[in-house]
Design a protein around this motif. Structure first.
Motif, PDB file in Angstrom:
ATOM      1  N   GLU A   1       0.832  -1.213   0.000  1.00  0.00           N
ATOM      2  CA  GLU A   1       0.000   0.000   0.000  1.00  0.00           C
ATOM      3  C   GLU A   1       0.864   1.260   0.000  1.00  0.00           C
ATOM      4  OE1 GLU A   1      -3.286   0.480  -0.201  1.00  0.00           O
ATOM      5  OE2 GLU A   1      -3.979  -1.604  -0.087  1.00  0.00           O
ATOM      6  N   LYS A   2       1.999   1.190   0.681  1.00  0.00           N
ATOM      7  CA  LYS A   2       2.886   2.344   0.769  1.00  0.00           C
ATOM      8  C   LYS A   2       3.801   2.458  -0.439  1.00  0.00           C
ATOM      9  CE  LYS A   2       4.490   3.376   4.961  1.00  0.00           C
ATOM     10  NZ  LYS A   2       3.709   4.521   5.447  1.00  0.00           N
ATOM     11  N   GLY A   3       3.728   1.484  -1.340  1.00  0.00           N
ATOM     12  CA  GLY A   3       4.541   1.544  -2.553  1.00  0.00           C
ATOM     13  C   GLY A   3       6.017   1.304  -2.308  1.00  0.00           C
ATOM     14  N   LEU A   4       6.335   0.557  -1.267  1.00  0.00           N
ATOM     15  CA  LEU A   4       7.734   0.298  -0.926  1.00  0.00           C
ATOM     16  C   LEU A   4       8.209  -1.005  -1.570  1.00  0.00           C
ATOM     17  CD1 LEU A   4       7.461   1.219   2.854  1.00  0.00           C
ATOM     18  CD2 LEU A   4       8.633   2.560   1.075  1.00  0.00           C
ATOM     19  N   GLU A   5       9.428  -0.998  -2.058  1.00  0.00           N
ATOM     20  CA  GLU A   5      10.039  -2.228  -2.582  1.00  0.00           C
ATOM     21  C   GLU A   5      10.602  -3.039  -1.431  1.00  0.00           C
ATOM     22  OE1 GLU A   5      12.813  -2.143  -5.871  1.00  0.00           O
ATOM     23  OE2 GLU A   5      12.076  -0.143  -6.381  1.00  0.00           O
ATOM     24  N   PHE A   6      10.409  -4.352  -1.496  1.00  0.00           N
ATOM     25  CA  PHE A   6      10.955  -5.202  -0.435  1.00  0.00           C
ATOM     26  C   PHE A   6      11.133  -6.616  -0.953  1.00  0.00           C
ATOM     27  CE2 PHE A   6       7.024  -7.540   0.765  1.00  0.00           C
ATOM     28  CZ  PHE A   6       6.070  -6.762   0.104  1.00  0.00           C
TER      29      PHE A   6
ATOM     30  N   ALA B   1       3.685  -3.228  15.559  1.00  0.00           N
ATOM     31  CA  ALA B   1       4.878  -2.392  15.764  1.00  0.00           C
ATOM     32  C   ALA B   1       5.543  -2.096  14.419  1.00  0.00           C
ATOM     33  CB  ALA B   1       5.856  -3.077  16.715  1.00  0.00           C
ATOM     34  N   ILE B   2       5.533  -3.078  13.528  1.00  0.00           N
ATOM     35  CA  ILE B   2       6.159  -2.893  12.215  1.00  0.00           C
ATOM     36  C   ILE B   2       5.374  -1.890  11.373  1.00  0.00           C
ATOM     37  CG2 ILE B   2       6.822  -4.005  10.045  1.00  0.00           C
ATOM     38  CD1 ILE B   2       7.165  -6.641  11.653  1.00  0.00           C
ATOM     39  N   THR B   3       4.048  -2.021  11.352  1.00  0.00           N
ATOM     40  CA  THR B   3       3.265  -1.109  10.514  1.00  0.00           C
ATOM     41  C   THR B   3       3.321   0.322  11.061  1.00  0.00           C
ATOM     42  OG1 THR B   3       1.233  -1.907  11.624  1.00  0.00           O
ATOM     43  CG2 THR B   3       1.803  -2.900   9.514  1.00  0.00           C
ATOM     44  N   GLU B   4       3.366   0.466  12.371  1.00  0.00           N
ATOM     45  CA  GLU B   4       3.557   1.803  12.961  1.00  0.00           C
ATOM     46  C   GLU B   4       4.926   2.370  12.564  1.00  0.00           C
ATOM     47  OE1 GLU B   4       1.591   3.670  15.080  1.00  0.00           O
ATOM     48  OE2 GLU B   4       0.219   2.278  16.082  1.00  0.00           O
ATOM     49  N   TYR B   5       5.952   1.530  12.635  1.00  0.00           N
ATOM     50  CA  TYR B   5       7.301   1.953  12.269  1.00  0.00           C
ATOM     51  C   TYR B   5       7.345   2.414  10.819  1.00  0.00           C
ATOM     52  CZ  TYR B   5      12.295   1.438  11.097  1.00  0.00           C
ATOM     53  OH  TYR B   5      13.583   1.649  10.644  1.00  0.00           O
ATOM     54  N   LEU B   6       6.696   1.660   9.948  1.00  0.00           N
ATOM     55  CA  LEU B   6       6.711   2.026   8.525  1.00  0.00           C
ATOM     56  C   LEU B   6       6.026   3.376   8.298  1.00  0.00           C
ATOM     57  CD1 LEU B   6       6.100  -1.505   6.966  1.00  0.00           C
ATOM     58  CD2 LEU B   6       8.176  -0.104   6.721  1.00  0.00           C
ATOM     59  N   ASP B   7       4.950   3.656   9.028  1.00  0.00           N
ATOM     60  CA  ASP B   7       4.333   4.984   8.907  1.00  0.00           C
ATOM     61  C   ASP B   7       5.233   6.074   9.478  1.00  0.00           C
ATOM     62  OD1 ASP B   7       2.053   4.336   7.503  1.00  0.00           O
ATOM     63  OD2 ASP B   7       0.649   5.043   9.034  1.00  0.00           O
ATOM     64  N   ASP B   8       5.986   5.762  10.527  1.00  0.00           N
ATOM     65  CA  ASP B   8       6.915   6.747  11.104  1.00  0.00           C
ATOM     66  C   ASP B   8       8.049   7.074  10.133  1.00  0.00           C
ATOM     67  OD1 ASP B   8       5.582   7.013  13.511  1.00  0.00           O
ATOM     68  OD2 ASP B   8       6.986   5.811  14.690  1.00  0.00           O
ATOM     69  N   VAL B   9       8.572   6.040   9.471  1.00  0.00           N
ATOM     70  CA  VAL B   9       9.783   6.213   8.662  1.00  0.00           C
ATOM     71  C   VAL B   9       9.448   6.621   7.223  1.00  0.00           C
ATOM     72  CG1 VAL B   9      11.812   4.991   7.748  1.00  0.00           C
ATOM     73  CG2 VAL B   9      11.101   4.627  10.111  1.00  0.00           C
ATOM     74  N   PHE B  10       8.315   6.172   6.719  1.00  0.00           N
ATOM     75  CA  PHE B  10       7.880   6.490   5.344  1.00  0.00           C
ATOM     76  C   PHE B  10       6.487   7.121   5.402  1.00  0.00           C
ATOM     77  CE2 PHE B  10      10.497   2.590   5.159  1.00  0.00           C
ATOM     78  CZ  PHE B  10      11.548   3.024   4.350  1.00  0.00           C
ATOM     79  N   PRO B  11       6.404   8.397   5.773  1.00  0.00           N
ATOM     80  CA  PRO B  11       5.092   9.004   6.031  1.00  0.00           C
ATOM     81  C   PRO B  11       4.341   9.458   4.783  1.00  0.00           C
ATOM     82  CG  PRO B  11       6.839  10.553   6.559  1.00  0.00           C
ATOM     83  CD  PRO B  11       7.523   9.290   6.130  1.00  0.00           C
ATOM     84  N   GLY B  12       4.853   9.163   3.600  1.00  0.00           N
ATOM     85  CA  GLY B  12       4.180   9.603   2.376  1.00  0.00           C
ATOM     86  C   GLY B  12       2.757   9.085   2.282  1.00  0.00           C
ATOM     87  N   ILE B  13       2.615   7.800   2.143  1.00  0.00           N
ATOM     88  CA  ILE B  13       1.297   7.156   2.183  1.00  0.00           C
ATOM     89  C   ILE B  13       1.211   6.434   3.517  1.00  0.00           C
ATOM     90  CG2 ILE B  13      -0.171   5.369   1.154  1.00  0.00           C
ATOM     91  CD1 ILE B  13       1.451   5.870  -1.497  1.00  0.00           C
ATOM     92  N   THR B  14       0.205   6.775   4.328  1.00  0.00           N
ATOM     93  CA  THR B  14       0.115   6.166   5.659  1.00  0.00           C
ATOM     94  C   THR B  14      -0.966   5.094   5.699  1.00  0.00           C
ATOM     95  OG1 THR B  14      -1.428   7.855   6.420  1.00  0.00           O
ATOM     96  CG2 THR B  14       0.919   8.272   6.799  1.00  0.00           C
TER      97      THR B  14
END
Ligand code: CA
Ligand code: CA
Ligand code: CA
Ligand code: CA
Lengths: 212, 212
Positions: free
Chosen positions: B28-33, B74-87
């Motif tokens: 959803e956040k458009g991050l590559e992994f 905790a991971i999804t909160e962290y991802l919103d903290d570090v990559f706040p573009g799309i939350t």
């Protein structure tokens, strides 16, 4: 600060570690609040006004200016969002993530410890049967995590106190206060956490006699 | 965006609802992994490199630039903290609190549903025995919360999609996909959530045959 309309609902015995976590948070943040008790033995959480307020029908519930919220970690996060002056979560993004990991883990794992060393051990001095093999295994898991996260001699997980310190110390104290074997570093950490004035305020609540 | 060093560890069957929650969040956040599988049947989460990484020895674990984090919320909160573009959490403070309440509740309550309608029902089409009385009671609790939070005909809990929508829909789909009775509003909500492209990406993962 202007007086805020904060109402906290806790169990009538003051034995819920989750109610304690919110109570300590409110005190650490210097917020004024009223405490109301819910009689879980009478299933009061499932009936009437409280059930509607709590939604998930568990304690604690916080009501803030008409907004009712349950689940302790959601409440403590909300309090940091709304009252950011003194925070109970770390400011560093990785430490904050680790604190959330610990909170989520303590609330969803280690069930044999939570059952065989319920919090009446801590708040009523109850003494229970020796730990089962499953509970011993859970204790080893707890010790592994604690040993890995706590630096030697450290009072707190992340240098500055946070709410995960209390939650972790409570889990360790289920064992320490029962007289079960706990590695010294962890026992010392839990003991120091228990000296905290806000923790002592919860310990000193007037508790009714346990029902048979 | 610059390529980020994100590694996600999930169960080898792609049946963990918590691994799914992080997988969907990353998409959803458009991050590559990169995705790595951990064989829980072989207890691989308790051994060697993974145990050290995960700390709490559960899936999922996310590793971001050397920082390893477990516990899905905790991971999804962290991802919103570090990559706040799309939350994936609501911006409104009360909606965000409610989303956290739902996530915490789904991870620590409703155990009879989680056991009697495990996620093999959703990901492998497994068919299991009728619900016990305890599971029926948990289902009533789930329905009460869902009916109370979801507006008639709403696709999402809070107007805009958030990660608690997925988590709630998954819990409802344990029942819906098994053919158990579920109130129409909740079944429709869960069905619509399942059409989401990021959800379908997880559904379409290649799964190994179930072991006997
Ligand atoms: Ca009572
Ligand atoms: Ca730090
Ligand atoms: Ca396997
Ligand atoms: Ca709203």
């Amino acid at each position: 600060m202007e007086k805020q309309a904060l109402q906290l609902y806790v169990d009538a015995q003051f034995t819920s570690p989750y109610a304690m976590s919110v109570f300590v948070t409110l005190h650490e943040k210097g917020l004024e609040f009223d405490v109301h008790t819910v009689d879980l033995d009478a299933n009061a959480q499932h009936t009437g006004e409280y059930a509607a307020k709590s939604l998930t029908q568990r304690v604690p519930t916080l009501v803030h200016n008409g907004f009712a919220l349950s689940e302790s970690s959601a409440i403590t996060e909300y309090l940091d969002d709304v009252f950011p002056g003194i925070t109970v979560y770390p400011k560093d993004v990785r430490d904050r993530a680790r604190a959330r990991q610990i909170q989520a883990w303590l609330r969803s794992a280690l069930m044999p410890i939570r059952v065989e060393r319920n919090t009446q051990v801590i708040f009523y001095g109850s003494r229970l049967a020796p730990l089962s093999d499953a509970a011993k295994e859970a204790a080893q898991q707890l010790f592994l995590v604690g040993e890995s996260l706590l630096k030697e001699g450290a009072d707190n997980l992340f240098g500055t106190w946070c709410i995960a310190d209390l939650d972790l110390a409570l889990m360790i104290n289920r064992l320490v206060m029962h007289g079960d074997d706990v590695p010294e570093k962890l026992a010392n950490f839990a003991h120091k956490q228990w000296q905290r004035p806000t923790v002592q305020l919860w310990m000193q609540q007037q508790r009714p006699a346990l029902q048979a």
